[in-house]
Scaffold this active site. Structure first.
Site, PDB file in Angstrom:
ATOM      1  N   LYS A  48      30.793  47.809  15.460  1.00 33.73           N
ATOM      2  CA  LYS A  48      29.294  47.790  15.495  1.00 33.73           C
ATOM      3  C   LYS A  48      28.589  48.094  14.587  1.00 33.73           C
ATOM      4  O   LYS A  48      27.404  47.943  14.522  1.00 33.73           O
ATOM      5  CB  LYS A  48      29.071  48.993  16.776  1.00 33.73           C
ATOM      6  CG  LYS A  48      29.860  48.725  17.958  1.00 33.73           C
ATOM      7  CD  LYS A  48      29.676  49.979  19.030  1.00 33.73           C
ATOM      8  CE  LYS A  48      30.400  51.004  18.805  1.00 33.73           C
ATOM      9  NZ  LYS A  48      31.999  50.914  18.993  1.00 33.73           N
ATOM     10  N   PHE A  89      40.123  50.617   6.682  1.00 32.98           N
ATOM     11  CA  PHE A  89      41.415  51.342   6.511  1.00 32.98           C
ATOM     12  C   PHE A  89      41.970  52.194   7.190  1.00 32.98           C
ATOM     13  O   PHE A  89      43.243  52.424   7.627  1.00 32.98           O
ATOM     14  CB  PHE A  89      41.660  51.412   4.755  1.00 32.98           C
ATOM     15  CG  PHE A  89      41.142  52.685   4.398  1.00 32.98           C
ATOM     16  CD1 PHE A  89      41.796  53.879   4.372  1.00 32.98           C
ATOM     17  CD2 PHE A  89      39.810  52.569   3.364  1.00 32.98           C
ATOM     18  CE1 PHE A  89      41.388  55.123   3.667  1.00 32.98           C
ATOM     19  CE2 PHE A  89      39.523  53.751   2.601  1.00 32.98           C
ATOM     20  CZ  PHE A  89      40.247  54.883   2.960  1.00 32.98           C
ATOM     21  N   ASP A  94      45.554  53.995  11.433  1.00 28.99           N
ATOM     22  CA  ASP A  94      45.637  54.283  12.925  1.00 28.99           C
ATOM     23  C   ASP A  94      46.433  53.494  13.996  1.00 28.99           C
ATOM     24  O   ASP A  94      47.228  53.963  14.822  1.00 28.99           O
ATOM     25  CB  ASP A  94      44.056  54.683  13.550  1.00 28.99           C
ATOM     26  CG  ASP A  94      43.982  55.825  14.346  1.00 28.99           C
ATOM     27  OD1 ASP A  94      44.787  56.910  14.226  1.00 28.99           O
ATOM     28  OD2 ASP A  94      43.176  55.933  15.256  1.00 28.99           O
ATOM     29  N   ASP A  98      49.466  54.502  16.120  1.00 28.23           N
ATOM     30  CA  ASP A  98      49.577  54.641  17.417  1.00 28.23           C
ATOM     31  C   ASP A  98      50.151  53.449  18.304  1.00 28.23           C
ATOM     32  O   ASP A  98      50.414  53.419  19.713  1.00 28.23           O
ATOM     33  CB  ASP A  98      48.127  54.508  18.131  1.00 28.23           C
ATOM     34  CG  ASP A  98      47.511  55.577  17.707  1.00 28.23           C
ATOM     35  OD1 ASP A  98      47.964  56.813  17.671  1.00 28.23           O
ATOM     36  OD2 ASP A  98      46.088  55.670  17.827  1.00 28.23           O
ATOM     37  N   ARG A 103      42.273  45.467  18.523  1.00 29.68           N
ATOM     38  CA  ARG A 103      41.440  46.358  17.936  1.00 29.68           C
ATOM     39  C   ARG A 103      40.143  45.253  17.887  1.00 29.68           C
ATOM     40  O   ARG A 103      40.309  44.195  17.176  1.00 29.68           O
ATOM     41  CB  ARG A 103      41.924  46.873  16.476  1.00 29.68           C
ATOM     42  CG  ARG A 103      40.664  47.451  15.637  1.00 29.68           C
ATOM     43  CD  ARG A 103      40.328  48.798  16.186  1.00 29.68           C
ATOM     44  NE  ARG A 103      41.165  49.784  16.064  1.00 29.68           N
ATOM     45  CZ  ARG A 103      41.027  51.075  16.323  1.00 29.68           C
ATOM     46  NH1 ARG A 103      39.868  51.322  16.969  1.00 29.68           N
ATOM     47  NH2 ARG A 103      41.939  51.835  16.214  1.00 29.68           N
ATOM     48  N   ASP A 165      46.237  65.541  14.637  1.00 30.11           N
ATOM     49  CA  ASP A 165      46.413  64.540  15.796  1.00 30.11           C
ATOM     50  C   ASP A 165      47.928  64.295  16.006  1.00 30.11           C
ATOM     51  O   ASP A 165      48.595  64.167  16.963  1.00 30.11           O
ATOM     52  CB  ASP A 165      45.552  63.308  15.455  1.00 30.11           C
ATOM     53  CG  ASP A 165      45.525  62.498  16.698  1.00 30.11           C
ATOM     54  OD1 ASP A 165      45.483  62.979  17.811  1.00 30.11           O
ATOM     55  OD2 ASP A 165      44.878  61.272  16.689  1.00 30.11           O
ATOM     56  N   LYS A 192      39.129  64.555  11.865  1.00 31.19           N
ATOM     57  CA  LYS A 192      39.585  63.159  11.928  1.00 31.19           C
ATOM     58  C   LYS A 192      38.354  62.076  12.205  1.00 31.19           C
ATOM     59  O   LYS A 192      38.370  61.185  11.769  1.00 31.19           O
ATOM     60  CB  LYS A 192      40.468  62.985  13.222  1.00 31.19           C
ATOM     61  CG  LYS A 192      41.179  61.467  13.382  1.00 31.19           C
ATOM     62  CD  LYS A 192      41.828  61.270  14.380  1.00 31.19           C
ATOM     63  CE  LYS A 192      42.151  59.849  14.416  1.00 31.19           C
ATOM     64  NZ  LYS A 192      43.286  59.592  15.473  1.00 31.19           N
ATOM     65  N   PHE A 231      30.708  62.073  20.346  1.00 34.89           N
ATOM     66  CA  PHE A 231      31.063  60.680  20.347  1.00 34.89           C
ATOM     67  C   PHE A 231      32.659  60.230  20.696  1.00 34.89           C
ATOM     68  O   PHE A 231      33.014  59.259  21.367  1.00 34.89           O
ATOM     69  CB  PHE A 231      30.612  60.089  19.045  1.00 34.89           C
ATOM     70  CG  PHE A 231      31.252  58.839  18.752  1.00 34.89           C
ATOM     71  CD1 PHE A 231      30.389  57.799  18.946  1.00 34.89           C
ATOM     72  CD2 PHE A 231      32.445  58.578  18.035  1.00 34.89           C
ATOM     73  CE1 PHE A 231      30.828  56.201  18.740  1.00 34.89           C
ATOM     74  CE2 PHE A 231      32.778  57.183  17.591  1.00 34.89           C
ATOM     75  CZ  PHE A 231      31.975  56.250  17.961  1.00 34.89           C
ATOM     76  N   ASP A 235      34.596  58.426  23.533  1.00 32.56           N
ATOM     77  CA  ASP A 235      35.649  57.532  23.364  1.00 32.56           C
ATOM     78  C   ASP A 235      36.832  57.847  24.068  1.00 32.56           C
ATOM     79  O   ASP A 235      37.461  56.863  24.403  1.00 32.56           O
ATOM     80  CB  ASP A 235      36.030  57.718  21.657  1.00 32.56           C
ATOM     81  CG  ASP A 235      36.138  56.427  21.037  1.00 32.56           C
ATOM     82  OD1 ASP A 235      35.335  55.458  21.104  1.00 32.56           O
ATOM     83  OD2 ASP A 235      37.172  56.162  20.349  1.00 32.56           O
ATOM     84  N   ASP A 236      37.040  58.939  24.406  1.00 28.44           N
ATOM     85  CA  ASP A 236      38.396  59.426  25.113  1.00 28.44           C
ATOM     86  C   ASP A 236      37.910  58.831  26.686  1.00 28.44           C
ATOM     87  O   ASP A 236      39.119  58.368  27.179  1.00 28.44           O
ATOM     88  CB  ASP A 236      38.760  60.829  24.850  1.00 28.44           C
ATOM     89  CG  ASP A 236      39.127  61.275  23.679  1.00 28.44           C
ATOM     90  OD1 ASP A 236      39.418  60.430  22.811  1.00 28.44           O
ATOM     91  OD2 ASP A 236      39.009  62.700  23.401  1.00 28.44           O
TER      92      ASP A 236
END
Length: 345
Positions: A48, A89, A94, A98, A103, A165, A192, A231, A235-236
């Site tokens: 975005k 990066f 990430d 994960d 993405r 995390d 993070k 934010f 996102d979660d």
């Protein structure tokens, strides 16, 4: 008259040429530079761009038009792209950690044919030009050292946040809900995400506008870290309740055993029996287990709890702006807020 977004997007093509063509002085490196170009094109401009655009957006609020020379605007666009490259990066790493698949509406970089774990070197390769660009375009400016320190410090803090995390996730196939707490969750989010997504772009613009006062930076930090927390919670929520087609990615927080706001909040309001049920299904990869967790969330009315939190968070933000932004234009923070509240991706 071009909009900031148009100026920003046009600047990427210029920087791409600068980094991958003009800097190529030794022909034996041609293939490596070609690879760097592919990494940049695939991983940097697809988001975005809120972080990058916030540098020029904030600078316009901080400086009168007479001081916004062509050179100043161009430097703000470059610093904005440096932040987008940092974001690029981070996300590449990430996704590997994960085990993500998509993405920004496309396959994760490491999932592409022929890439795999070579992506680890690609991450290093994407970070390095950030400092070349800052040196080349900002070295003669009085704020150059401040920018370098800002980028270095925030990369360090974000790494600590990522470590927290990863450490809250139990080994694959195991679930340990005792690792999750709201305090730990907020620490992960702050380090993070909030520092680099919210504080860094505005702090960069403040330095470029000649604002070096620690007090002013701390005031901005109070507001922006709070916004960053919201934010990430959003996102979660979208990871579970958002539309993958709209978001450009498939949510995997439940499968990945993530210390997400939804699970932490659910733990605060659920019964002992519900906790046992959550323990049995959270962090499992199969669709039936994921569906069970979502069913439990719905029983606990998580969407309603989230929307209540969203409203309270917005009110809290207004108070923080009134309290801490006495010498800074409120519009810097309100512009950010407009972009994120009620978003669906």
């Amino acid at each position: 008259m071009q909009s900031d977004r148009q100026l920003f997007e046009a600047k990427f093509d210029e920087l791409l040429t600068e980094i991958t063509e003009r800097d190529l002085t030794d022909p034996v490196l041609a293939d490596a530079y070609k690879r760097l170009r592919e990494i940049l094109v695939y991983n940097v401009p697809g988001g975005k761009k809120n972080r990058g655009l916030s540098v020029i957006g904030s600078l316009r609020e901080l400086l009168p038009p007479s001081q916004l020379t062509q050179d100043t605007v161009q430097r703000a666009l470059i610093v904005g792209w440096c932040i987008e490259m940092v974001q690029g990066f981070y996300l590449m790493g990430d996704d590997i950690m994960d085990g993500s698949v998509t993405r920004r509406g496309q396959l994760c970089w490491y999932k592409k044919d022929g890439i795999g774990m070579d992506a680890i070197n690609d991450i290093f390769l994407l970070e390095a030009p950030v400092y070349r660009l800052l040196r080349r375009h900002c070295r003669t400016q009085p704020y150059y050292v401040n920018l370098l320190e800002l980028f270095n410090e925030i990369t360090f803090l974000s790494g600590l946040g990522q470590a927290l995390d990863l450490m809250t996730a139990a080994p694959p196939g195991q679930t340990d809900l005792s690792l999750f707490s709201m305090q730990k969750y907020k620490a992960i989010v702050k380090y993070k995400t909030a520092f680099y997504s919210f504080y860094q772009p505005v702090a960069a613009a403040m330095y470029m506008a000649g604002i070096y006062s620690e007090e002013e930076h701390n005031n901005a930090k109070q507001i922006l870290l709070n916004m960053g927390e919201f934010f990430q919670i959003q996102d979660d929520y979208l990871d579970c309740y958002g539309e993958p087609a709209v978001m450009g990615k498939i949510g995997t927080d439940i499968q990945d055993n993530k210390c997400s706001w939804l699970v932490v909040k659910a733990l605060e309001v659920m019964t002992k029996e519900q906790r046992s049920e959550l323990e049995a299904f959270y962090g499992r990869k199969d669709e039936a287990s994921v569906a069970k967790v979502k069913e439990l969330y719905n029983t606990l009315q998580m969407p309603a709890l989230y929307h209540k939190y969203e409203e309270e968070s917005y009110q809290r933000l207004q108070k923080l702006i009134a309290q801490h932004a006495q010498n800074l234009p409120h519009s810097i923070f309100l512009n950010f807020a407009k972009k994120i509240y009620k978003r669906n991706k």
